[in-house]
Enzyme design. Sequence first.
Site, PDB file in Angstrom:
ATOM      1  N   TYR A 163       0.805  -1.223   0.000  1.00 46.79           N
ATOM      2  CA  TYR A 163       0.000   0.000   0.000  1.00 46.79           C
ATOM      3  C   TYR A 163       0.842   1.278   0.000  1.00 46.79           C
ATOM      4  O   TYR A 163       0.291   2.372  -0.078  1.00 46.79           O
ATOM      5  CB  TYR A 163      -0.930   0.002   1.216  1.00 46.79           C
ATOM      6  CG  TYR A 163      -1.887  -1.160   1.234  1.00 46.79           C
ATOM      7  CD1 TYR A 163      -3.004  -1.178   0.406  1.00 46.79           C
ATOM      8  CD2 TYR A 163      -1.671  -2.258   2.066  1.00 46.79           C
ATOM      9  CE1 TYR A 163      -3.890  -2.250   0.406  1.00 46.79           C
ATOM     10  CE2 TYR A 163      -2.550  -3.330   2.077  1.00 46.79           C
ATOM     11  CZ  TYR A 163      -3.648  -3.320   1.249  1.00 46.79           C
ATOM     12  OH  TYR A 163      -4.519  -4.381   1.246  1.00 46.79           O
ATOM     13  N   HIS A 173      -4.666   6.157  -0.786  1.00 41.77           N
ATOM     14  CA  HIS A 173      -5.284   5.956   0.530  1.00 41.77           C
ATOM     15  C   HIS A 173      -4.280   6.118   1.671  1.00 41.77           C
ATOM     16  O   HIS A 173      -4.684   6.177   2.841  1.00 41.77           O
ATOM     17  CB  HIS A 173      -5.905   4.557   0.581  1.00 41.77           C
ATOM     18  CG  HIS A 173      -7.230   4.489   1.289  1.00 41.77           C
ATOM     19  ND1 HIS A 173      -8.021   5.595   1.541  1.00 41.77           N
ATOM     20  CD2 HIS A 173      -7.903   3.421   1.813  1.00 41.77           C
ATOM     21  CE1 HIS A 173      -9.124   5.212   2.180  1.00 41.77           C
ATOM     22  NE2 HIS A 173      -9.076   3.906   2.359  1.00 41.77           N
ATOM     23  N   TYR A 212      -4.912  -1.531   9.748  1.00 41.79           N
ATOM     24  CA  TYR A 212      -5.582  -1.349   8.459  1.00 41.79           C
ATOM     25  C   TYR A 212      -6.631  -0.250   8.611  1.00 41.79           C
ATOM     26  O   TYR A 212      -7.168  -0.012   9.689  1.00 41.79           O
ATOM     27  CB  TYR A 212      -6.167  -2.644   7.888  1.00 41.79           C
ATOM     28  CG  TYR A 212      -5.083  -3.581   7.391  1.00 41.79           C
ATOM     29  CD1 TYR A 212      -4.552  -3.459   6.105  1.00 41.79           C
ATOM     30  CD2 TYR A 212      -4.551  -4.555   8.232  1.00 41.79           C
ATOM     31  CE1 TYR A 212      -3.539  -4.292   5.656  1.00 41.79           C
ATOM     32  CE2 TYR A 212      -3.526  -5.395   7.789  1.00 41.79           C
ATOM     33  CZ  TYR A 212      -3.033  -5.251   6.501  1.00 41.79           C
ATOM     34  OH  TYR A 212      -2.021  -6.063   6.058  1.00 41.79           O
ATOM     35  N   ASN A 214      -9.733   0.487   7.932  1.00 43.89           N
ATOM     36  CA  ASN A 214     -11.103   0.413   8.447  1.00 43.89           C
ATOM     37  C   ASN A 214     -11.187   0.212   9.952  1.00 43.89           C
ATOM     38  O   ASN A 214     -12.273   0.322  10.531  1.00 43.89           O
ATOM     39  CB  ASN A 214     -11.858  -0.723   7.743  1.00 43.89           C
ATOM     40  CG  ASN A 214     -12.090  -0.434   6.272  1.00 43.89           C
ATOM     41  OD1 ASN A 214     -11.690   0.598   5.750  1.00 43.89           O
ATOM     42  ND2 ASN A 214     -12.736  -1.363   5.589  1.00 43.89           N
ATOM     43  N   ASP A 251      -6.798  11.045   3.555  1.00 43.46           N
ATOM     44  CA  ASP A 251      -7.052  11.309   2.143  1.00 43.46           C
ATOM     45  C   ASP A 251      -8.504  11.745   1.960  1.00 43.46           C
ATOM     46  O   ASP A 251      -9.384  11.366   2.727  1.00 43.46           O
ATOM     47  CB  ASP A 251      -6.781  10.058   1.310  1.00 43.46           C
ATOM     48  CG  ASP A 251      -7.608   8.866   1.783  1.00 43.46           C
ATOM     49  OD1 ASP A 251      -7.307   8.322   2.863  1.00 43.46           O
ATOM     50  OD2 ASP A 251      -8.582   8.494   1.104  1.00 43.46           O
ATOM     51  N   ASN A 304     -13.973   5.297   5.650  1.00 48.08           N
ATOM     52  CA  ASN A 304     -14.060   4.224   6.640  1.00 48.08           C
ATOM     53  C   ASN A 304     -13.075   4.397   7.796  1.00 48.08           C
ATOM     54  O   ASN A 304     -13.363   3.991   8.930  1.00 48.08           O
ATOM     55  CB  ASN A 304     -13.863   2.870   5.972  1.00 48.08           C
ATOM     56  CG  ASN A 304     -15.064   2.470   5.132  1.00 48.08           C
ATOM     57  OD1 ASN A 304     -16.189   2.865   5.409  1.00 48.08           O
ATOM     58  ND2 ASN A 304     -14.827   1.687   4.085  1.00 48.08           N
TER      59      ASN A 304
END
Length: 217
Positions: free
Chosen positions: A30, A35, A80, A82, A107, A128
Amino acid sequence: MLNGLSRRFFCTVSPQPWLFVGLGNPGDKYRGTRHNVGFEMIDAFAESLGIPMDTVHCKAIFGQGLVGDVPVFLAKPQTYMNLSGESAGPLAAYYKLPLNRVVVFHDDMGLPCGVLRLHHKGGHGSHNGLKSVIYHLRGNREFPRLRIGIGKPPGQMDPKAFLLQKFNATARERIDEALQEGVAAMKLLTSKGLTESSRCFNTEQKYKHIRVQNMQT
């Protein structure tokens, strides 16, 4: 060591600390994606002050230092996106900080790429990570946030796929510039407070927004 150093901030330094939390996803997969600009803002801020991000605390990669005589705590939750609140909530509670001293970097597809906004409070905007933070702050939305514009997905592209893409060269240049602007704004925040710093910063970013829109038309 972490606890002793952190506690000494409270005992020997009069200004109240700030907690800056950047949202993103852990792992090389990532890194550099849209994100993860919250993580990038934390890294840029830490690098500008020589703050090592080399500790794990409350499920986050963590660092701490001073801006002048003001203590700052920096966190990149490793839960992570969420589940970001599982780290942010306990961190705010651990340091017994009022929520107006907790700034979340994230973001935002609602702003053009590289345009920033600093707000006193707000909703989650279907983000989220923010939803999780709000949930773990017992539904309280009264915390500042630095919105980092990444632009909208082109055409009919799935927003989830867009968020997990890396920036192209032009967008990367705009984000790198925005990171430095965000670092300067956060340093101003620690010295001038949220109201004054956000007023000055958002005015500058408003004109940047207009320039970006004119470039796109």
